[in-house]
Structures are given as structure tokens and as C-alpha cells.
Design an enzyme around this catalytic site. Structure first.
Site, PDB file in Angstrom:
ATOM      1  N   CYS A   1     -33.787 -18.748 -22.112  1.00  0.00           N
ATOM      2  CA  CYS A   1     -34.814 -17.726 -22.042  1.00  0.00           C
ATOM      3  C   CYS A   1     -34.554 -16.635 -21.733  1.00  0.00           C
ATOM      4  O   CYS A   1     -34.067 -16.161 -20.596  1.00  0.00           O
ATOM      5  CB  CYS A   1     -35.997 -18.535 -20.836  1.00  0.00           C
ATOM      6  SG  CYS A   1     -37.112 -17.510 -20.297  1.00  0.00           S
TER       7      CYS A   1
ATOM      8  N   CYS B   1     -36.779 -14.734 -18.820  1.00  0.00           N
ATOM      9  CA  CYS B   1     -36.896 -14.939 -17.386  1.00  0.00           C
ATOM     10  C   CYS B   1     -35.877 -16.346 -17.234  1.00  0.00           C
ATOM     11  O   CYS B   1     -34.586 -16.242 -17.593  1.00  0.00           O
ATOM     12  CB  CYS B   1     -38.150 -15.203 -16.822  1.00  0.00           C
ATOM     13  SG  CYS B   1     -39.462 -16.312 -17.923  1.00  0.00           S
ATOM     14  N   SER B   2     -36.385 -17.600 -17.014  1.00  0.00           N
ATOM     15  CA  SER B   2     -35.488 -18.659 -16.866  1.00  0.00           C
ATOM     16  C   SER B   2     -36.210 -19.811 -17.143  1.00  0.00           C
ATOM     17  O   SER B   2     -35.999 -21.035 -16.453  1.00  0.00           O
ATOM     18  CB  SER B   2     -34.962 -18.495 -15.536  1.00  0.00           C
ATOM     19  OG  SER B   2     -35.858 -18.645 -14.703  1.00  0.00           O
ATOM     20  N   CYS B   3     -36.861 -19.729 -18.163  1.00  0.00           N
ATOM     21  CA  CYS B   3     -37.609 -21.008 -18.838  1.00  0.00           C
ATOM     22  C   CYS B   3     -36.701 -22.008 -18.985  1.00  0.00           C
ATOM     23  O   CYS B   3     -35.767 -22.021 -19.835  1.00  0.00           O
ATOM     24  CB  CYS B   3     -38.684 -20.888 -19.980  1.00  0.00           C
ATOM     25  SG  CYS B   3     -39.713 -19.380 -19.665  1.00  0.00           S
TER      26      CYS B   3
END
Lengths: 97, 210
Positions: B113, B116-118
Site C-alpha cells: 500500500c 499508507c499500510s492497507c
């Protein structure tokens, strides 16, 4: 509401920096890809981020790009791909020649 | 913003001994407002934390092992991931849609991602720190083969590398290839070969006996 694009359609990602939150990475804006799939409709994150209701829901597409098209110096393998989820309002049709 | 506040205020979490960052302070302030105003109760928050903690890569490994032994299940996993997971009693909730991607000897999928950090938390639990690092997020899209090499994975030039940038509502789970020499292995033994990293796409499933 019907999806504006189908799998196989060529699309260009709009170039835009709307105020607030959006989920279309800068590196892919202005690039051309192919719709690989239609995920369905989801609430618009640009509205949700401002406390809105996210409506109308937006179609979300999986768009496939050739790595050699996205990065000028990509020389690992011409068949490598990048696949990104993009909401419909970021897609522009590309004339099929 | 007080930079030298060592975090011994009312919002400090149990066992938190490091200096709080401004984001932690802000999260703490928002949390106390939400509970004070009755928007959420703290036991609801603890239940959500318990639920999150109960989700580990073992859940994903169980799904992958089933896909390896049951072709019908694998077909369903790839076309209707949610239905297949429900069949295995894996509840992924309604927040996100999970899509499974199959790695083969021709195609290697890897997930990031960049925004962000999906991450498919409902199946793999909390993401590793490197997954959230700027280094991984910015480099794996530009130079996937180089980054995979740093993970010890050298891919043949004939293999098509597909980087999935999960920027939106979809969470991707990679189904690694079944290792050779596992024909006689039980489903539980197979699950033991499926690492977290192989389900992100930065590693292969382990060879048996390693």
C-alpha cells in the site's frame, strides 16, 4: 448506476490534487492503463475523510499498467505489471485507435 | 506541543514506557473524548483489540493449505474470496473486501500500500513494521525484483511480476505456490509451510523439512 468502464478498456488516470484526502497515488496520475476488473461500488473516501457520507458510491476498478510505461527506466522485464485500485471519477476514457 | 512529557499522563497505556509521539498523544486525547462523551465504551475498544490480537497469519495459512489440497475450494477462493473464507469459518467482517491472488511458476504477485499500510488484517493480523516502512512502500513499486532479492527471493526473468498497490477498499491475500515434495503432507503440515511473508508475496512457502 452502471459502471462506465469494462474490463479491457483503456483508461488514463486524471492529474489532480484535490484539497484534503484522496487515494490516487501521484506516481500513476497521467498514466494510461487497462481496466483489469470492476470491484463494485464503494463510498467515496474523499467525502468520508471530511466527515461526509461518501455518497454517491463510486465504482472501483482494478487498473493494470505496464511497468515499462509507468517508470521510464524500468528495464527488469517488459512483461512486469503494476495493478492499482482506482475510483471511477479518476478515470478518463482513451480513444481506441 | 510538549516535547519532554514522558507520557505519564492519564492516557498512557498499560506497559507503555517510551516517550509518546505526538500521534500517540493525539490518539489518546481523541480516545478519552470519545469515551467521555459516550460515543464508545472502553470495553468495546478492548473487545476490538482482543479480536485484532486473535487474528494471526495462522488463519491465512489455514486458508492457503485448504486451497492447496482442494481445487474446488481454491477456485472459489479466487473468484469469491469472501464465500470461500466463510466456508472455513473465517469472518472478515464487512469493512473491506478481500481478494485472493494466486502465485504460479509464471506469475508472482506481491502486495503493497504505497499510500499508507492497507493490509488484510482480518486474515493476517497486524502488519510487520517493514510493510509500513517508507522504504518498502516506495521501492517495491519501482523495483520489485530488487526488493524481492533483498528478501532472498530471486525470480526468473520469465516470471511476470505483478505488484498490487492496494490503495482503496480491497485487501489482497497472496496464495503462494505449493512447494515441491509435499504430495504426502497433511493439511496441517502444509499450513506450517505457509509464512506470513509468503502471503504478502515477498517469499515463497517453505520447503518441507526446513
Amino acid at each position: 448506476m452502471e459502471a462506465r468502464f469494462n474490463a479491457g478498456d483503456r483508461v488514463r488516470i486524471r492529474v489532480d490534487y484535490p484539497a484534503g484526502h484522496f487515494r490516487t497515488p501521484g506516481y500513476i496520475q497521467g498514466k494510461t492503463g487497462t481496466v483489469a476488473g470492476v470491484h463494485g461500488t464503494f463510498r467515496n473516501p474523499e467525502s468520508l475523510a471530511k466527515g461526509g457520507d461518501g455518497l454517491p458510491r463510486q465504482y472501483l476498478y482494478l487498473v493494470r499498467f505496464d511497468q515499462t510505461h509507468v517508470w521510464e527506466n524500468y528495464n527488469a522485464s517488459p512483461q512486469d505489471k503494476l495493478l492499482i485500485d482506482i475510483y471511477e471519477h479518476w478515470l478518463e476514457p482513451v480513444c481506441q485507435s | 506541543m510538549e516535547e519532554h512529557n514522558h507520557g505519564h499522563d492519564a492516557h498512557t497505556q498499560v506497559g507503555d514506557s517510551h516517550e509518546m509521539t505526538s500521534y500517540e498523544k493525539r490518539a489518546g486525547a481523541i480516545l478519552s473524548l470519545l469515551t467521555e462523551k459516550g460515543v464508545v465504551a472502553s470495553d468495546e475498544i478492548w473487545r476490538a483489540i482482543d479480536d485484532m490480537d486473535s487474528r494471526t497469519p495462522a488463519l491465512g495459512a489455514k486458508v492457503v493449505a485448504r486451497a492447496w489440497v482442494d481445487p474446488e475450494f481454491k477456485a472459489q477462493l479466487l473468484t469469491d474470496t469472501k464465500a470461500a473464507l466463510t466456508e472455513l469459518d473465517v469472518d472478515i467482517g464487512s469493512l473491506n473486501t478481500v481478494v485472493a491472488l494466486e502465485n504460479t511458476d509464471k506469475v508472482h504477485n506481491v502486495v503493497v500500500c504505497t499510500l499508507c499500510s492497507c493490509y488484510p488484517r482480518t486474515i493476517l493480523g497486524v502488519p510487520p513494521d517493514w510493510y509500513k516502512s517508507l522504504s518498502y512502500r516506495s521501492r517495491v513499486v519501482v523495483d520489485p525484483r530488487g526488493v524481492l532479492r533483498e528478501f532472498g527471493l530471486e525470480l526468473d526473468p520469465d516470471v511476470e511480476v505483478r505488484v498490487y498497490d492496494s490503495t482503496a477498499d480491497i485487501r489482497y491475500l497472496v496464495i503462494p505456490s505449493r512447494p515441491a515434495g509435499t504430495e504426502a503432507a497433511t493439511e496441517d503440515e502444509l499450513a506450517g509451510l505457509v509464512s506470513r511473508d509468503s502471503m504478502i508475496g515477498v517469499a515463497m512457502a517453505s520447503a518441507p523439512g526446513k
